[in-house]
Design a protein around this motif. Sequence first.
Motif, short mmCIF file in Angstrom:
data_model
loop_
_atom_site.label_atom_id
_atom_site.label_comp_id
_atom_site.label_asym_id
_atom_site.label_seq_id
_atom_site.Cartn_x
_atom_site.Cartn_y
_atom_site.Cartn_z
N UNK A 1 0.84 -1.19 0.00
CA UNK A 1 0.00 0.00 0.00
C UNK A 1 0.88 1.25 0.00
N UNK A 2 0.34 2.30 -0.62
CA UNK A 2 1.06 3.56 -0.68
C UNK A 2 0.93 4.32 0.63
N UNK A 3 1.80 5.28 0.82
CA UNK A 3 1.77 6.10 2.03
C UNK A 3 0.51 6.97 2.00
N UNK A 4 -0.11 7.21 3.15
CA UNK A 4 -1.35 8.02 3.14
C UNK A 4 -1.12 9.44 2.62
N UNK A 5 0.08 9.99 2.75
CA UNK A 5 0.37 11.33 2.27
C UNK A 5 1.01 11.33 0.88
N UNK A 6 0.97 10.20 0.21
CA UNK A 6 1.62 10.14 -1.10
C UNK A 6 0.79 10.92 -2.13
N UNK A 7 1.49 11.68 -2.96
CA UNK A 7 0.85 12.43 -4.05
C UNK A 7 1.48 12.01 -5.37
N UNK A 8 0.65 11.68 -6.31
CA UNK A 8 1.14 11.21 -7.59
C UNK A 8 1.80 12.32 -8.40
N UNK A 9 2.30 11.97 -9.58
CA UNK A 9 2.94 12.95 -10.45
C UNK A 9 1.92 13.98 -10.93
N UNK A 10 2.39 15.20 -11.02
CA UNK A 10 1.51 16.27 -11.49
C UNK A 10 1.26 16.12 -12.99
N UNK A 11 0.06 16.46 -13.43
CA UNK A 11 -0.27 16.24 -14.85
C UNK A 11 0.50 17.15 -15.78
N UNK A 12 0.98 18.33 -15.32
CA UNK A 12 1.64 19.29 -16.19
C UNK A 12 2.75 19.99 -15.42
N UNK A 13 3.86 20.38 -16.10
CA UNK A 13 4.91 21.13 -15.39
C UNK A 13 4.47 22.52 -14.96
N UNK A 14 3.32 22.98 -15.44
CA UNK A 14 2.80 24.29 -15.06
C UNK A 14 1.63 24.08 -14.10
N UNK A 15 1.72 24.60 -12.93
CA UNK A 15 0.65 24.47 -11.96
C UNK A 15 0.44 25.82 -11.26
N UNK A 16 -0.67 25.91 -10.62
CA UNK A 16 -1.09 27.16 -9.99
C UNK A 16 -0.49 27.26 -8.60
N UNK A 17 0.12 28.43 -8.31
CA UNK A 17 0.72 28.67 -7.01
C UNK A 17 -0.15 29.63 -6.24
N UNK A 18 -0.36 29.31 -5.01
CA UNK A 18 -1.23 30.16 -4.20
C UNK A 18 -0.54 31.46 -3.82
#
Length: 255
Positions: free
Chosen positions: A61-78
């Motif tokens: 099983x994966x770690x509960x805080x695991x986040x997969x790869x982002x769909x795009x190199x450009x993402x929104x920054x808060x």
Amino acid sequence: MATETSTFRIQELATAKSLSAGYLENRRSVYWENGIPEKDYSKSTGFALTQRQEQLVYSKRLHPEYQGDRPSPIWRVSRRAMSATPSQRISDLAQSKRLHPDYRQCRRVMTMIPTSTLRVRPSERIQFLARHKTYPPLPIKHNSDWDWGEWETDVNSATKTASASAYVINLATPKQSHSQYKPPKDVQWSVSKEALSHVASERMLKLARPKNRNADLEDYDPRAWNVSMAALNAKATPRIEELATPIPRKVRTKK
């Protein structure tokens, strides 16, 4: 009593092992006379897994805080991330690593030599090391047309007329062969009539006879051995009886 027990034990060990009822002579288990036997696929084997085996079957099983790869190199920054102030540790890690104080970059193919280096005067040691290696001249006679047979010898006349000592003459004498030395024979040589008509002795016939190995190939029956009366009446020592006793951990009951 110990002698009778040891005698019975020896007779029991000397007895050949009996063959099973289904034993077939000269037939290996990997061969069949009528081809490979057919396999019955109507029956299936039921498997029972333990709780530990069922746990090992499932994927990790994966770690509960695991986040997969982002769909795009450009993402929104808060806005909060853009206006955040980094800590001192993050600022230190963000700085590039400094080069070594003695680090020098790669030189170009054409190096520019400064004028001060061109005008410097080398020392005597450097001038000595800069000299090329000299070799002695070749032993060539002048006016000889490169023919070594016409050269005059350089050996002194006193050396040519000198006489060697007795020890030098003894060392210069070639070593003589042994008195019984015989040179190698030819591939073909003639055999004398005496050798052809010679009768070999019993010892020669015994040595010429090849060794008989029939005894090694035969299967001796241990029951046919003759045991002397002294061996049958011998009494084993306590140490031999102790060694003859089987080890309890290696004793297994036959099924």
